[in-house]
Design an enzyme around this catalytic site. Sequence first.
Site, PDB file in Angstrom:
ATOM      1  N   GLU A 132      32.019  32.246   5.446  1.00  0.00           N
ATOM      2  CA  GLU A 132      31.166  32.231   6.641  1.00  0.00           C
ATOM      3  C   GLU A 132      31.878  31.338   7.644  1.00  0.00           C
ATOM      4  OE1 GLU A 132      28.382  33.934   6.976  1.00  0.00           O
ATOM      5  OE2 GLU A 132      28.020  34.542   4.905  1.00  0.00           O
ATOM      6  N   LEU A 133      32.441  31.935   8.697  1.00  0.00           N
ATOM      7  CA  LEU A 133      33.356  31.180   9.559  1.00  0.00           C
ATOM      8  C   LEU A 133      32.793  31.021  10.983  1.00  0.00           C
ATOM      9  CD1 LEU A 133      36.644  32.770   8.199  1.00  0.00           C
ATOM     10  CD2 LEU A 133      35.390  30.805   7.335  1.00  0.00           C
ATOM     11  N   LYS A 158      30.972  20.995  -2.943  1.00  0.00           N
ATOM     12  CA  LYS A 158      31.740  19.954  -2.233  1.00  0.00           C
ATOM     13  C   LYS A 158      31.276  19.914  -0.782  1.00  0.00           C
ATOM     14  CE  LYS A 158      35.279  19.595   0.248  1.00  0.00           C
ATOM     15  NZ  LYS A 158      34.726  18.585   1.180  1.00  0.00           N
ATOM     16  N   PRO A 159      30.438  18.910  -0.473  1.00  0.00           N
ATOM     17  CA  PRO A 159      29.993  18.814   0.923  1.00  0.00           C
ATOM     18  C   PRO A 159      31.113  18.285   1.811  1.00  0.00           C
ATOM     19  CG  PRO A 159      28.870  17.200  -0.491  1.00  0.00           C
ATOM     20  CD  PRO A 159      29.917  17.855  -1.329  1.00  0.00           C
ATOM     21  N   GLY A 189      32.757  27.225   7.081  1.00  0.00           N
ATOM     22  CA  GLY A 189      33.566  26.293   7.852  1.00  0.00           C
ATOM     23  C   GLY A 189      34.380  27.025   8.898  1.00  0.00           C
ATOM     24  N   SER A 190      35.477  26.409   9.277  1.00  0.00           N
ATOM     25  CA  SER A 190      36.274  26.928  10.392  1.00  0.00           C
ATOM     26  C   SER A 190      37.218  28.046   9.930  1.00  0.00           C
ATOM     27  CB  SER A 190      37.103  25.796  10.984  1.00  0.00           C
ATOM     28  OG  SER A 190      38.012  25.323  10.011  1.00  0.00           O
ATOM     29  N   GLU A 246      36.724  28.767  19.674  1.00  0.00           N
ATOM     30  CA  GLU A 246      35.419  28.162  19.418  1.00  0.00           C
ATOM     31  C   GLU A 246      35.385  26.754  20.027  1.00  0.00           C
ATOM     32  OE1 GLU A 246      34.343  27.197  15.322  1.00  0.00           O
ATOM     33  OE2 GLU A 246      32.434  28.201  15.658  1.00  0.00           O
ATOM     34  N   CYS A 272      27.210  27.488  14.439  1.00  0.00           N
ATOM     35  CA  CYS A 272      28.200  28.578  14.373  1.00  0.00           C
ATOM     36  C   CYS A 272      27.818  29.718  15.317  1.00  0.00           C
ATOM     37  CB  CYS A 272      28.361  29.069  12.941  1.00  0.00           C
ATOM     38  SG  CYS A 272      26.808  29.515  12.157  1.00  0.00           S
ATOM     39  N   TRP A 331      30.186  20.205   8.239  1.00  0.00           N
ATOM     40  CA  TRP A 331      29.414  19.033   8.657  1.00  0.00           C
ATOM     41  C   TRP A 331      28.282  19.372   9.615  1.00  0.00           C
ATOM     42  CZ3 TRP A 331      29.760  19.038  13.884  1.00  0.00           C
ATOM     43  CH2 TRP A 331      30.948  19.445  14.493  1.00  0.00           C
TER      44      TRP A 331
HETATM   45  P1  NAD Z   1      36.123  22.824   8.228  1.00  0.00           P
HETATM   46  O1  NAD Z   1      36.709  24.151   8.015  1.00  0.00           O
HETATM   47  O2  NAD Z   1      36.932  21.756   8.846  1.00  0.00           O
HETATM   48  O3  NAD Z   1      35.623  22.206   6.833  1.00  0.00           O
HETATM   49  C1  NAD Z   1      34.681  22.885   6.016  1.00  0.00           C
HETATM   50  C2  NAD Z   1      34.788  22.361   4.587  1.00  0.00           C
HETATM   51  O4  NAD Z   1      36.062  22.718   4.053  1.00  0.00           O
HETATM   52  C3  NAD Z   1      34.681  20.845   4.448  1.00  0.00           C
HETATM   53  O5  NAD Z   1      33.917  20.553   3.304  1.00  0.00           O
HETATM   54  C4  NAD Z   1      36.132  20.429   4.253  1.00  0.00           C
HETATM   55  O6  NAD Z   1      36.294  19.232   3.535  1.00  0.00           O
HETATM   56  C5  NAD Z   1      36.667  21.589   3.437  1.00  0.00           C
HETATM   57  N1  NAD Z   1      38.119  21.778   3.517  1.00  0.00           N
HETATM   58  C6  NAD Z   1      38.951  21.398   4.518  1.00  0.00           C
HETATM   59  N2  NAD Z   1      40.213  21.808   4.253  1.00  0.00           N
HETATM   60  C7  NAD Z   1      40.164  22.454   3.056  1.00  0.00           C
HETATM   61  C8  NAD Z   1      41.141  23.115   2.273  1.00  0.00           C
HETATM   62  N3  NAD Z   1      42.421  23.180   2.646  1.00  0.00           N
HETATM   63  N4  NAD Z   1      40.749  23.685   1.112  1.00  0.00           N
HETATM   64  C9  NAD Z   1      39.456  23.645   0.715  1.00  0.00           C
HETATM   65  N5  NAD Z   1      38.493  23.038   1.426  1.00  0.00           N
HETATM   66  C10 NAD Z   1      38.837  22.449   2.587  1.00  0.00           C
HETATM   67  O7  NAD Z   1      34.784  23.090   9.049  1.00  0.00           O
HETATM   68  P2  NAD Z   1      33.848  22.016   9.738  1.00  0.00           P
HETATM   69  O8  NAD Z   1      34.573  21.471  10.912  1.00  0.00           O
HETATM   70  O9  NAD Z   1      33.291  21.104   8.700  1.00  0.00           O
HETATM   71  O10 NAD Z   1      32.619  22.927  10.235  1.00  0.00           O
HETATM   72  C11 NAD Z   1      32.562  23.538  11.479  1.00  0.00           C
HETATM   73  C12 NAD Z   1      32.989  24.979  11.380  1.00  0.00           C
HETATM   74  O11 NAD Z   1      32.133  25.674  10.478  1.00  0.00           O
HETATM   75  C13 NAD Z   1      32.883  25.723  12.687  1.00  0.00           C
HETATM   76  O12 NAD Z   1      34.004  26.550  12.845  1.00  0.00           O
HETATM   77  C14 NAD Z   1      31.631  26.578  12.519  1.00  0.00           C
HETATM   78  O13 NAD Z   1      31.605  27.731  13.319  1.00  0.00           O
HETATM   79  C15 NAD Z   1      31.710  26.904  11.072  1.00  0.00           C
HETATM   80  N6  NAD Z   1      30.391  27.298  10.572  1.00  0.00           N
HETATM   81  C16 NAD Z   1      30.158  28.606  10.222  1.00  0.00           C
HETATM   82  C17 NAD Z   1      28.888  29.004   9.798  1.00  0.00           C
HETATM   83  C18 NAD Z   1      28.576  30.429   9.407  1.00  0.00           C
HETATM   84  O14 NAD Z   1      27.581  30.652   8.733  1.00  0.00           O
HETATM   85  N7  NAD Z   1      29.369  31.405   9.820  1.00  0.00           N
HETATM   86  C19 NAD Z   1      27.868  28.061   9.740  1.00  0.00           C
HETATM   87  C20 NAD Z   1      28.152  26.762  10.125  1.00  0.00           C
HETATM   88  C21 NAD Z   1      29.417  26.383  10.522  1.00  0.00           C
END
Ligand code: NAD
Length: 488
Positions: A235-236, A163-164, A213-214, A367, A269, A139
């Site tokens: 990319e976490l 899937k956004p 994501g996370s 984080e 991130c 997000w």
């Molecule tokens: P998140 O991990 O909660 O969610 C990311 C995506 O994964 C969402 O679309 C979510 O619906 C989906 N998702 C959730 N559970 C899932 C599952 N079990 N299986 C498959 N998909 C699933 O992350 P967030 O809170 O949306 O984003 C913030 C995080 O993203 C932070 O940790 C940030 O550091 C990281 N991030 C990393 C980078 C990078 O390039 N390294 C860039 C931006 C953000």
Amino acid sequence: MASRPAVLNVRNPRSGEVDFQLQVSSREEVAAKAARLRENQIAWEAMGVDARCGVMARWLEVVKTRAGDIGEADAHDTGGCHTSYVQGFITMANVGGWLQDAPKAFADLKWEGKSFTMPSVELESQVVAMPLTGVISPWNAPLMLALLDAVPALFAGSAVLLKPSEVTPRVIETLFETVREVPELAAVFDYVSGAADVGQALIAEVDTICFTGSVPTGRKVAIACAERLIPCNLELGGKDPCIVTENADLDRAVTSVLRGAVYATGQVCYSIERVYVHESVHDAFVAKLVEQAQAVRLNSDNPRAGHIGPFTFAPQAEIVTRHIADAVAKGAMVLTGGAVENIGGGLYLRPTVLTGVTHDMEIMRDETFGPCIPVMAYSDTEEAIRLANDTQFGLTASVIAGDAEEAKAIGRRINAGGIFLQDTFLTFAKLRTFGSDSFGWSGHGAPRIGPESLRRFLRRKSLMVQHGDVANIQNDHHLGPPPGRPEA
Ligand code: NAD
């Protein structure tokens, strides 16, 4: 998936109210979309990279006409006040860059010629696209982080199912209004909507995954991909450090640290999340930092006017509050900021400077993803490097030193993928050049930046033609004697 909701309520980060209802894709819809994309991908790949560039160039023209709308929709999702309003232009730069880089990236993968080891054999490489790429995005920069992977995958000849994040789902529909103006592209690019279960349904259908994501979710995605034996690029998160040396120009250091830590409300991130300052300049640095931090304005009156916006995702405000409370309980001091404010339903935190922090505190280990700047004093360079590397993460790091050479010498010893020297937030500087590999928990898989990143969506085959005599099992000396064994 039978019991999951068909609709998700989406909160507006500025008003706190639900102003959008997301229709959640069923497992059958995910499968049907994947099947349609797979069927259409065959022609998409067969047309070749030059013809694909033609289609993408037409899309670029449509995006240009809607760049303002795309920015508005992204800002509606995030609460505004960072790169949101320029997302249309960032999309144009992304597509425009690949229009220039993709044909050469393909050409560089081509190999034709005689074998070195078996000269009678002619070799030819062939690159084949992964038929269907799945992209799962977060997000915090909803459009940019989806398209950083989707756009090169499309240039590579893959179809893409995206899937956004369910937290920021509005901008994708605005983008897809532009995609549908180009039927050849709409045939191979689509999206599904929902939360974790839809993410898992997507993984069940595709040939490779790009996930941003996370760390906890990245782990679940990696496990699901491992079950299917498909590649995944992750990319976490990060806990990115900045070292300020005793010779640093303090104005430069304060200005760049403040921006690197609070830009986009710290929801980046590669935000700076830990600052190590030489003990001889610590107090002067902190005094200037507090002064500048207090001049940062919220965008609560006007999303286009302030410096930082509300938390995009309300639960993030709770995590940040917990980190601050944990630090204070263990002896840290909050010099400015520190309390989340509810303004008109939006949750805001002013830049929060903390001192007296230690690595026993959550704010120095996990984080935070908020506008917090914990500052710790160090006594010599070895200690600064040890503290910077005392983490499971390794996304980026920054060093502000007396000069570039001093900064480079320190930067070379920090475990992170991108090292920003004499400034922070230099990630955009390496776009279109080369990618870097994160350390530890911050990511896995091939780099997502630069021409080489196209390789994530391609398999290389080798065609080998024997022009000489075929080998005979009864007289099998064409490779010479085995190593270490004298010729008979
Ligand atoms: P998140 O991990 O909660 O969610 C990311 C995506 O994964 C969402 O679309 C979510 O619906 C989906 N998702 C959730 N559970 C899932 C599952 N079990 N299986 C498959 N998909 C699933 O992350 P967030 O809170 O949306 O984003 C913030 C995080 O993203 C932070 O940790 C940030 O550091 C990281 N991030 C990393 C980078 C990078 O390039 N390294 C860039 C931006 C953000």
